[in-house]
Design a protein around this motif. Structure first.
Motif, PDB file in Angstrom:
ATOM      1  N   ALA A   1      54.913  53.855  69.307  1.00 16.93           N
ATOM      2  CA  ALA A   1      55.772  53.218  70.311  1.00 16.93           C
ATOM      3  C   ALA A   1      55.921  51.720  70.014  1.00 16.93           C
ATOM      4  O   ALA A   1      57.013  51.152  70.126  1.00 16.93           O
ATOM      5  CB  ALA A   1      55.201  53.436  71.708  1.00 16.93           C
ATOM      6  N   GLY A   2      54.802  51.085  69.614  1.00 14.40           N
ATOM      7  CA  GLY A   2      54.862  49.662  69.292  1.00 14.40           C
ATOM      8  C   GLY A   2      55.709  49.378  68.073  1.00 14.40           C
ATOM      9  O   GLY A   2      56.490  48.414  68.048  1.00 14.40           O
ATOM     10  N   VAL A   3      55.574  50.227  67.033  1.00 16.41           N
ATOM     11  CA  VAL A   3      56.389  50.054  65.825  1.00 16.41           C
ATOM     12  C   VAL A   3      57.869  50.236  66.150  1.00 16.41           C
ATOM     13  O   VAL A   3      58.729  49.470  65.684  1.00 16.41           O
ATOM     14  CB  VAL A   3      55.942  51.052  64.735  1.00 16.41           C
ATOM     15  CG1 VAL A   3      56.927  51.044  63.565  1.00 16.41           C
ATOM     16  CG2 VAL A   3      54.543  50.705  64.241  1.00 16.41           C
ATOM     17  N   THR A   4      58.185  51.232  66.977  1.00 16.45           N
ATOM     18  CA  THR A   4      59.578  51.465  67.375  1.00 16.45           C
ATOM     19  C   THR A   4      60.131  50.274  68.148  1.00 16.45           C
ATOM     20  O   THR A   4      61.270  49.842  67.921  1.00 16.45           O
ATOM     21  CB  THR A   4      59.671  52.734  68.237  1.00 16.45           C
ATOM     22  OG1 THR A   4      59.142  53.847  67.513  1.00 16.45           O
ATOM     23  CG2 THR A   4      61.124  53.031  68.615  1.00 16.45           C
ATOM     24  N   LEU A   5      59.314  49.727  69.030  1.00 15.67           N
ATOM     25  CA  LEU A   5      59.730  48.568  69.814  1.00 15.67           C
ATOM     26  C   LEU A   5      60.032  47.375  68.909  1.00 15.67           C
ATOM     27  O   LEU A   5      61.075  46.721  69.052  1.00 15.67           O
ATOM     28  CB  LEU A   5      58.622  48.204  70.811  1.00 15.67           C
ATOM     29  CG  LEU A   5      58.903  47.046  71.765  1.00 15.67           C
ATOM     30  CD1 LEU A   5      59.968  47.426  72.780  1.00 15.67           C
ATOM     31  CD2 LEU A   5      57.619  46.636  72.493  1.00 15.67           C
ATOM     32  N   LEU A   6      59.134  47.098  67.961  1.00 15.96           N
ATOM     33  CA  LEU A   6      59.350  45.984  67.038  1.00 15.96           C
ATOM     34  C   LEU A   6      60.597  46.201  66.188  1.00 15.96           C
ATOM     35  O   LEU A   6      61.346  45.251  65.910  1.00 15.96           O
ATOM     36  CB  LEU A   6      58.124  45.806  66.139  1.00 15.96           C
ATOM     37  CG  LEU A   6      56.880  45.220  66.813  1.00 15.96           C
ATOM     38  CD1 LEU A   6      55.709  45.222  65.841  1.00 15.96           C
ATOM     39  CD2 LEU A   6      57.148  43.809  67.319  1.00 15.96           C
ATOM     40  N   TYR A   7      60.834  47.445  65.774  1.00 14.64           N
ATOM     41  CA  TYR A   7      62.017  47.736  64.964  1.00 14.64           C
ATOM     42  C   TYR A   7      63.291  47.410  65.734  1.00 14.64           C
ATOM     43  O   TYR A   7      64.205  46.763  65.196  1.00 14.64           O
ATOM     44  CB  TYR A   7      62.026  49.205  64.536  1.00 14.64           C
ATOM     45  CG  TYR A   7      63.375  49.630  64.007  1.00 14.64           C
ATOM     46  CD1 TYR A   7      63.781  49.284  62.715  1.00 14.64           C
ATOM     47  CD2 TYR A   7      64.268  50.343  64.808  1.00 14.64           C
ATOM     48  CE1 TYR A   7      65.032  49.644  62.239  1.00 14.64           C
ATOM     49  CE2 TYR A   7      65.521  50.704  64.330  1.00 14.64           C
ATOM     50  CZ  TYR A   7      65.898  50.358  63.054  1.00 14.64           C
ATOM     51  OH  TYR A   7      67.143  50.702  62.593  1.00 14.64           O
ATOM     52  N   VAL A  56      62.685  51.167  56.400  1.00 14.63           N
ATOM     53  CA  VAL A  56      61.587  51.444  55.470  1.00 14.63           C
ATOM     54  C   VAL A  56      60.285  50.815  55.968  1.00 14.63           C
ATOM     55  O   VAL A  56      59.222  51.448  55.950  1.00 14.63           O
ATOM     56  CB  VAL A  56      61.935  50.926  54.061  1.00 14.63           C
ATOM     57  CG1 VAL A  56      60.734  51.043  53.131  1.00 14.63           C
ATOM     58  CG2 VAL A  56      63.115  51.711  53.490  1.00 14.63           C
ATOM     59  N   LEU A  57      60.363  49.565  56.438  1.00 16.58           N
ATOM     60  CA  LEU A  57      59.163  48.904  56.971  1.00 16.58           C
ATOM     61  C   LEU A  57      58.615  49.647  58.186  1.00 16.58           C
ATOM     62  O   LEU A  57      57.392  49.788  58.340  1.00 16.58           O
ATOM     63  CB  LEU A  57      59.495  47.455  57.339  1.00 16.58           C
ATOM     64  CG  LEU A  57      59.623  46.469  56.172  1.00 16.58           C
ATOM     65  CD1 LEU A  57      60.101  45.111  56.685  1.00 16.58           C
ATOM     66  CD2 LEU A  57      58.302  46.322  55.440  1.00 16.58           C
ATOM     67  N   ALA A  58      59.503  50.109  59.062  1.00 17.47           N
ATOM     68  CA  ALA A  58      59.056  50.855  60.237  1.00 17.47           C
ATOM     69  C   ALA A  58      58.345  52.146  59.818  1.00 17.47           C
ATOM     70  O   ALA A  58      57.317  52.521  60.404  1.00 17.47           O
ATOM     71  CB  ALA A  58      60.253  51.178  61.133  1.00 17.47           C
ATOM     72  N   MET A  59      58.864  52.827  58.783  1.00 20.34           N
ATOM     73  CA  MET A  59      58.212  54.044  58.290  1.00 20.34           C
ATOM     74  C   MET A  59      56.846  53.725  57.694  1.00 20.34           C
ATOM     75  O   MET A  59      55.875  54.463  57.913  1.00 20.34           O
ATOM     76  CB  MET A  59      59.116  54.715  57.253  1.00 20.34           C
ATOM     77  CG  MET A  59      60.418  55.260  57.810  1.00 20.34           C
ATOM     78  SD  MET A  59      61.557  55.825  56.521  1.00 20.34           S
ATOM     79  CE  MET A  59      60.609  57.136  55.763  1.00 20.34           C
ATOM     80  N   VAL A  60      56.766  52.618  56.954  1.00 17.46           N
ATOM     81  CA  VAL A  60      55.483  52.234  56.346  1.00 17.46           C
ATOM     82  C   VAL A  60      54.448  51.912  57.420  1.00 17.46           C
ATOM     83  O   VAL A  60      53.305  52.391  57.376  1.00 17.46           O
ATOM     84  CB  VAL A  60      55.674  51.027  55.409  1.00 17.46           C
ATOM     85  CG1 VAL A  60      54.319  50.478  54.958  1.00 17.46           C
ATOM     86  CG2 VAL A  60      56.512  51.418  54.200  1.00 17.46           C
ATOM     87  N   PHE A  61      54.842  51.114  58.406  1.00 17.59           N
ATOM     88  CA  PHE A  61      53.905  50.759  59.475  1.00 17.59           C
ATOM     89  C   PHE A  61      53.530  51.979  60.318  1.00 17.59           C
ATOM     90  O   PHE A  61      52.406  52.069  60.825  1.00 17.59           O
ATOM     91  CB  PHE A  61      54.493  49.671  60.362  1.00 17.59           C
ATOM     92  CG  PHE A  61      54.403  48.293  59.775  1.00 17.59           C
ATOM     93  CD1 PHE A  61      53.171  47.716  59.502  1.00 17.59           C
ATOM     94  CD2 PHE A  61      55.541  47.573  59.475  1.00 17.59           C
ATOM     95  CE1 PHE A  61      53.070  46.445  58.958  1.00 17.59           C
ATOM     96  CE2 PHE A  61      55.461  46.298  58.922  1.00 17.59           C
ATOM     97  CZ  PHE A  61      54.228  45.738  58.659  1.00 17.59           C
TER      98      PHE A  61
END
Length: 314
Positions: free
Chosen positions: A280-286, A254-259
């Motif tokens: 790409a950065g959000v995916t990496l952090l997830y 959910v956080l990844a979708m929000v970001f």
């Protein structure tokens, strides 16, 4: 008066280990030992990056040789639901046969490589956490193969549920000449997916803890699996941790979708290149966060078991 003590982050009250109450201490311990997460990230990405490259290559090859109406896909609109559904159906009809042919050989290869890579990687991480654990690579591979089979079975159940939902809300009404109920479809898909996800989180604790038991007891696959189902009072604690980790994974998604959606209000100034790098950065952090919690779960299992050593579980 209740006596409290703390042993490697595990909270024990009156001799009873409290499963989720120890997770904060376990997460803090894992955060202090960042090399554990680094090792988890390394072995997972050593498998994931080549897999992504091979999958992208095969997908591009299929698209090159398959006559897909890309223009029609780009022109799909939620306003014309019937037309969009028909366009997707035609695209799937063309793409499904070559995709299934590739999956027939690529799927088993990736599963086999995953079993080997995950067994080696998990063994390395757990040995770094506790050097006294035994090396049981063959046993870990057998147990990991069993877990993969069970996981694939859960995906089959999910797919069957999705087909029934689609038949009841989309394809059924369309065949009768009525409008598809897309709101009902997506609502049922979300509820069913979350329900099955949580069911797997609760039910998969035994196959998740069995590899650790094999390294703790220097036992074979069958003995470890049998021990996982006969852990007595520890069972509820393991289920509790597994359930909480499932909820954490949903929260991360959910956080990844929000970001991912955060820059959309500024799409007038956000270029496609910026959006691509942002996603790409959000995916990496997830993925890094997910790997951290994978390590946390294994360390929590280990600490719980160590806390119960010397009791009737022996």
């Amino acid at each position: 008066m209740e006596q409290l003590k703390q042993d490697e982050g595990v909270v024990i009250a009156a001799g009873t280990v409290r499963g989720t109450q120890s997770l904060v201490h376990t997460m803090a311990r894992c955060w202090r030992h960042k090399r554990w997460t680094a090792l988890e990230v390394a072995w997972r990405w050593a498998f994931g990056v080549p897999t992504l490259v091979v999958t992208a290559y095969e997908a591009a090859r299929i698209l090159r040789v398959t006559p897909v109406d890309v223009t029609a896909l780009r022109e799909m609109s939620i306003v014309d639901m019937m037309g969009s559904a028909e366009t997707l159906a035609k695209a799937m009809e063309v793409l499904l046969p070559p995709v299934l042919r590739v999956l027939a050989w690529l799927g088993p290869v990736l599963v086999a490589v995953w079993v080997v890579a995950s067994s080696i990687g998990r063994s390395v991480v757990l040995k770094r956490v506790d050097a006294s654990l035994h090396k049981r690579l063959g046993t870990l591979m057998a147990l990991q193969a069993l877990r993969v089979v069970a996981l694939l079975g859960s995906f089959v159940v999910w797919f069957v549920c999705m087909r029934h939902i689609a038949g009841a809300t989309v394809t059924g009404p369309m065949a009768a000449g009525a409008e598809p109920n897309l709101v009902g479809y997506f609502a049922l898909v979300i509820v069913t997916t979350l329900g099955l996800f949580m069911a797997w989180a609760v039910a998969s604790w035994a196959v998740s803890v069995a590899p650790l038991l094999s390294m703790l007891r220097n036992a074979g696959a069958w003995a470890s699996l049998k021990a996982a189902f006969t852990v007595g009072p520890l069972r509820s604690k393991l289920v509790e941790i597994n359930l909480v980790m499932g909820i954490v994974k949903i929260a991360l998604i959910v956080l990844a979708m929000v970001f991912s959606a955060t820059p959309l209000p500024f799409e007038a100034v956000a270029t496609p290149t910026f959006m691509a790098w942002w996603w790409a950065g959000v995916t990496l952090l997830y993925f890094v966060a997910s790997d951290f919690f994978h390590v946390t779960r294994q360390v929590a299992y280990l600490e719980l078991w160590r806390a119960y050593e010397g009791s009737s579980l022996k």
